[in-house]
Design a protein around this motif. Structure first.
Motif, PDB file in Angstrom:
ATOM      1  N   GLN A  49      68.844 -13.834-103.387  1.00 42.17           N
ATOM      2  CA  GLN A  49      69.264 -14.462-102.122  1.00 42.17           C
ATOM      3  C   GLN A  49      68.583 -15.813-101.924  1.00 42.17           C
ATOM      4  OE1 GLN A  49      68.616 -11.292 -99.241  1.00 42.17           O
ATOM      5  NE2 GLN A  49      70.661 -10.458 -99.641  1.00 42.17           N
ATOM      6  N   ARG A  88      74.107 -21.724 -99.776  1.00 43.36           N
ATOM      7  CA  ARG A  88      74.991 -20.606 -99.412  1.00 43.36           C
ATOM      8  C   ARG A  88      74.809 -20.308 -97.929  1.00 43.36           C
ATOM      9  NH1 ARG A  88      76.799 -15.339-101.188  1.00 43.36           N
ATOM     10  NH2 ARG A  88      77.783 -14.488 -99.322  1.00 43.36           N
ATOM     11  N   ARG A  92      76.205 -17.652 -94.794  1.00 38.70           N
ATOM     12  CA  ARG A  92      76.977 -16.422 -94.567  1.00 38.70           C
ATOM     13  C   ARG A  92      77.667 -16.527 -93.222  1.00 38.70           C
ATOM     14  NH1 ARG A  92      73.067 -14.642 -97.923  1.00 38.70           N
ATOM     15  NH2 ARG A  92      73.804 -13.134 -99.451  1.00 38.70           N
ATOM     16  N   TRP A 131      83.519 -12.335 -97.115  1.00 41.76           N
ATOM     17  CA  TRP A 131      84.320 -12.668 -98.292  1.00 41.76           C
ATOM     18  C   TRP A 131      84.934 -14.068 -98.183  1.00 41.76           C
ATOM     19  CZ3 TRP A 131      87.239  -7.308 -98.828  1.00 41.76           C
ATOM     20  CH2 TRP A 131      86.317  -6.356 -99.252  1.00 41.76           C
ATOM     21  N   ARG A 177      82.298 -19.488-100.917  1.00 33.26           N
ATOM     22  CA  ARG A 177      80.844 -19.668-101.013  1.00 33.26           C
ATOM     23  C   ARG A 177      80.472 -20.485-102.242  1.00 33.26           C
ATOM     24  NH1 ARG A 177      80.408 -13.966-101.575  1.00 33.26           N
ATOM     25  NH2 ARG A 177      81.451 -13.930 -99.587  1.00 33.26           N
ATOM     26  N   ASP A 224      77.313 -16.831-104.987  1.00 36.20           N
ATOM     27  CA  ASP A 224      77.079 -15.436-104.620  1.00 36.20           C
ATOM     28  C   ASP A 224      76.440 -14.760-105.823  1.00 36.20           C
ATOM     29  OD1 ASP A 224      77.293 -13.072-103.115  1.00 36.20           O
ATOM     30  OD2 ASP A 224      79.163 -12.525-104.121  1.00 36.20           O
ATOM     31  N   ASP A 277      75.415 -10.943-106.828  1.00 35.17           N
ATOM     32  CA  ASP A 277      75.378  -9.526-106.480  1.00 35.17           C
ATOM     33  C   ASP A 277      74.617  -8.759-107.543  1.00 35.17           C
ATOM     34  OD1 ASP A 277      76.837  -9.797-104.165  1.00 35.17           O
ATOM     35  OD2 ASP A 277      78.767  -9.336-105.115  1.00 35.17           O
ATOM     36  N   MET A 278      73.856  -7.762-107.108  1.00 36.65           N
ATOM     37  CA  MET A 278      73.192  -6.874-108.064  1.00 36.65           C
ATOM     38  C   MET A 278      74.154  -5.740-108.378  1.00 36.65           C
ATOM     39  SD  MET A 278      69.314  -6.718-106.629  1.00 36.65           S
ATOM     40  CE  MET A 278      68.802  -5.336-107.626  1.00 36.65           C
ATOM     41  N   ILE A 306      71.033  -2.320 -97.085  1.00 32.80           N
ATOM     42  CA  ILE A 306      70.479  -3.602 -97.549  1.00 32.80           C
ATOM     43  C   ILE A 306      70.696  -3.748 -99.052  1.00 32.80           C
ATOM     44  CG2 ILE A 306      68.338  -4.943 -97.785  1.00 32.80           C
ATOM     45  CD1 ILE A 306      67.451  -3.434 -95.206  1.00 32.80           C
ATOM     46  N   ARG A 308      72.740  -1.485-102.063  1.00 32.73           N
ATOM     47  CA  ARG A 308      73.407  -0.311-102.654  1.00 32.73           C
ATOM     48  C   ARG A 308      73.451  -0.501-104.167  1.00 32.73           C
ATOM     49  NH1 ARG A 308      76.665  -0.471 -97.780  1.00 32.73           N
ATOM     50  NH2 ARG A 308      76.042   1.429 -96.694  1.00 32.73           N
ATOM     51  N   ARG A 342      86.290  -4.137-109.535  1.00 30.94           N
ATOM     52  CA  ARG A 342      86.396  -5.592-109.541  1.00 30.94           C
ATOM     53  C   ARG A 342      86.477  -6.127-110.961  1.00 30.94           C
ATOM     54  NH1 ARG A 342      82.070  -7.378-104.807  1.00 30.94           N
ATOM     55  NH2 ARG A 342      83.615  -7.338-103.130  1.00 30.94           N
TER      56      ARG A 342
HETATM   57  N1  LIG Z   1      74.151  -4.375-104.783  1.00 31.13           N
HETATM   58  C1  LIG Z   1      74.062  -5.358-103.873  1.00 31.13           C
HETATM   59  N2  LIG Z   1      73.962  -6.640-104.272  1.00 31.13           N
HETATM   60  C2  LIG Z   1      73.875  -7.654-103.357  1.00 31.13           C
HETATM   61  N3  LIG Z   1      73.833  -7.467-102.022  1.00 31.13           N
HETATM   62  C3  LIG Z   1      73.917  -6.194-101.581  1.00 31.13           C
HETATM   63  C4  LIG Z   1      74.042  -5.083-102.477  1.00 31.13           C
HETATM   64  N4  LIG Z   1      74.096  -3.942-101.750  1.00 31.13           N
HETATM   65  C5  LIG Z   1      74.022  -4.299-100.484  1.00 31.13           C
HETATM   66  N5  LIG Z   1      73.901  -5.649-100.344  1.00 31.13           N
HETATM   67  C6  LIG Z   1      73.799  -6.323 -99.067  1.00 31.13           C
HETATM   68  O1  LIG Z   1      75.011  -6.936 -98.805  1.00 31.13           O
HETATM   69  C7  LIG Z   1      74.742  -8.000 -97.904  1.00 31.13           C
HETATM   70  C8  LIG Z   1      75.893  -8.980 -97.917  1.00 31.13           C
HETATM   71  O2  LIG Z   1      75.884  -9.655 -99.143  1.00 31.13           O
HETATM   72  P1  LIG Z   1      76.902 -10.795 -99.427  1.00 31.13           P
HETATM   73  O3  LIG Z   1      77.027 -11.668 -98.231  1.00 31.13           O
HETATM   74  O4  LIG Z   1      76.509 -11.431-100.732  1.00 31.13           O
HETATM   75  O5  LIG Z   1      78.214  -9.921 -99.568  1.00 31.13           O
HETATM   76  P2  LIG Z   1      79.472 -10.330-100.333  1.00 31.13           P
HETATM   77  O6  LIG Z   1      79.065 -10.718-101.719  1.00 31.13           O
HETATM   78  O7  LIG Z   1      80.227 -11.321 -99.515  1.00 31.13           O
HETATM   79  O8  LIG Z   1      80.344  -9.005-100.353  1.00 31.13           O
HETATM   80  P3  LIG Z   1      80.331  -7.802-101.380  1.00 31.13           P
HETATM   81  O9  LIG Z   1      79.206  -6.924-100.937  1.00 31.13           O
HETATM   82  O10 LIG Z   1      81.703  -7.225-101.155  1.00 31.13           O
HETATM   83  O11 LIG Z   1      80.150  -8.362-102.758  1.00 31.13           O
HETATM   84  C9  LIG Z   1      73.452  -8.599 -98.389  1.00 31.13           C
HETATM   85  O12 LIG Z   1      72.708  -9.134 -97.332  1.00 31.13           O
HETATM   86  C10 LIG Z   1      72.738  -7.418 -99.036  1.00 31.13           C
HETATM   87  O13 LIG Z   1      71.644  -6.952 -98.234  1.00 31.13           O
END
Ligand SMILES: Nc1ncnc2c1ncn2[C@@H]1O[C@H](COP(=O)(O)OP(=O)(O)OP(=O)(O)O)[C@@H](O)[C@H]1O
Ligand SMILES: Nc1nc2c(c(=O)[nH]1)N=C(CO)CN2
Length: 289
Positions: free
Chosen positions: A201, A209, A211, A215, A218, A221, A223-224, A236, A238, A247
């Protein structure tokens, strides 16, 4: 703890206390007993999930034929330190160095020393994670380049594998968004899952970035997707990522990088067949393809 045995790595080296040994050299042979957890590799069948014994053997050989030291005790300890530094998933290690032609003036078979090393608390264990990166605003490829650099520059993260890039139609969110560039990386890290999320982050916000819309478009992004075998359902964080299995913008670049990878026990190539967004996805041409 699982064990990998690698025995009889041979080489000609110049280690020894006596001038004659330094001048003439002699044969050395090294055996290793490598303590690691290879349950992930046993289920994925991927060499990236275990210790690549060919790479370990090359490192051992480099020490045998490399810079001379006086004592085989020192050679064994140097080998152990280097292996623990370079192979984050090794937790325990026994290094035996044989010197079959040592200058001993009575008949003998071989002389050897065994050094036992373990990753201590000061050397935290490295875990592997899959991260998915996406960008659909600004200079997308440059953003992804600098994001990878930022991961690489982080003292507690190493980038192990980088996928080719995909151009993808935006999935969800407002209509008419620009296409994404998506990619996946495998990292090793000493950070705990929440710490790695924090690091990702931070890199996102370093790339401006914001928020606002769910969706929405951006700049970056991250993601883990997975972190070792961790399964958790905190909002916080998953793990594995709850949407990754559906996906294509995650699974397709991942499959280009690691065709045999699995997610929740299912081959990602099988999951991909069910992904509705697969149609809007193309492999990027040029240096990232
Ligand atoms: N595996 C994960 N990886 C990243 N963020 C996560 C994960 N699981 C939960 N989150 C939470 O999701 C919140 C939103 O993240 P973000 O704004 O990047 O969502 P997004 O990428 O738009 O949507 P998506 O979750 O559908 O990919 C983050 O603040 C984070 O705490
Ligand atoms: N094609 C594409 N669509 C998305 C993406 C993305 O990275 N690529 N990320 C989203 C939320 O993380 C939502 N939709």
């Amino acid at each position: 703890m699982d064990w990998i045995q690698l025995t009889g790595v041979n080489g000609y080296g110049y280690h020894g206390v006596f001038a004659q040994e330094r001048y003439q050299g002699q044969h050395f042979s090294v055996d290793l007993n490598i303590g690691t957890d290879f349950s992930a590799a046993a289920s994925s069948d991927e060499v990236t999930d275990t210790v690549h014994y060919g790479e370990v053997a090359a490192l051992v050989h480099a020490h045998i034929v490399g810079e001379p030291v006086n004592l085989i005790e020192r050679l064994a300890a140097n080998i152990a330190t280097d292996i623990l530094q370079n192979f984050p998933t090794i937790d325990r290690l026994e290094v035996r160095v044989h010197k079959p032609d040592a200058p001993i003036q009575v008949p003998f078979e071989s002389v050897a020393v065994t050094h036992v090393a373990r990753r201590d608390k000061a050397t935290p264990s490295w875990q592997q994670a899959i991260l998915a990166l996406g960008s659909n605003l600004g200079e997308k490829d440059t953003t992804l380049d600098t994001a990878i650099e930022a991961l690489q520059d982080h003292p507690n993260i190493r980038v192990l594998n980088v996928s080719p890039r995909a151009i993808t139609k935006a999935v969800g969110g407002p209509e008419g968004q620009p296409d994404f560039v998506n990619m996946v990386v495998r990292v090793a890290t000493t950070l705990k899952p929440f710490e790695l999320l924090g690091a990702c982050q931070q890199i996102e916000s370093d790339h401006d970035r914001v928020r606002t819309i769910r969706w929405g478009p951006r700049t970056l992004d991250i993601d883990m997707i997975t972190y070792a075998d961790v399964k958790q359902d905190s909002p916080i964080l998953r793990l594995p990522h709850p949407l990754a299995h559906q996906r294509a913008f995650v699974l397709e670049p991942w499959s280009w990088m690691e065709p045999h990878a699995t997610l929740n026990g299912t081959p990602i190539t099988e999951l991909l067949r069910q992904c509705p967004d697969r149609e809007g996805l193309n492999r990027a041409k040029g240096r990232h393809g």
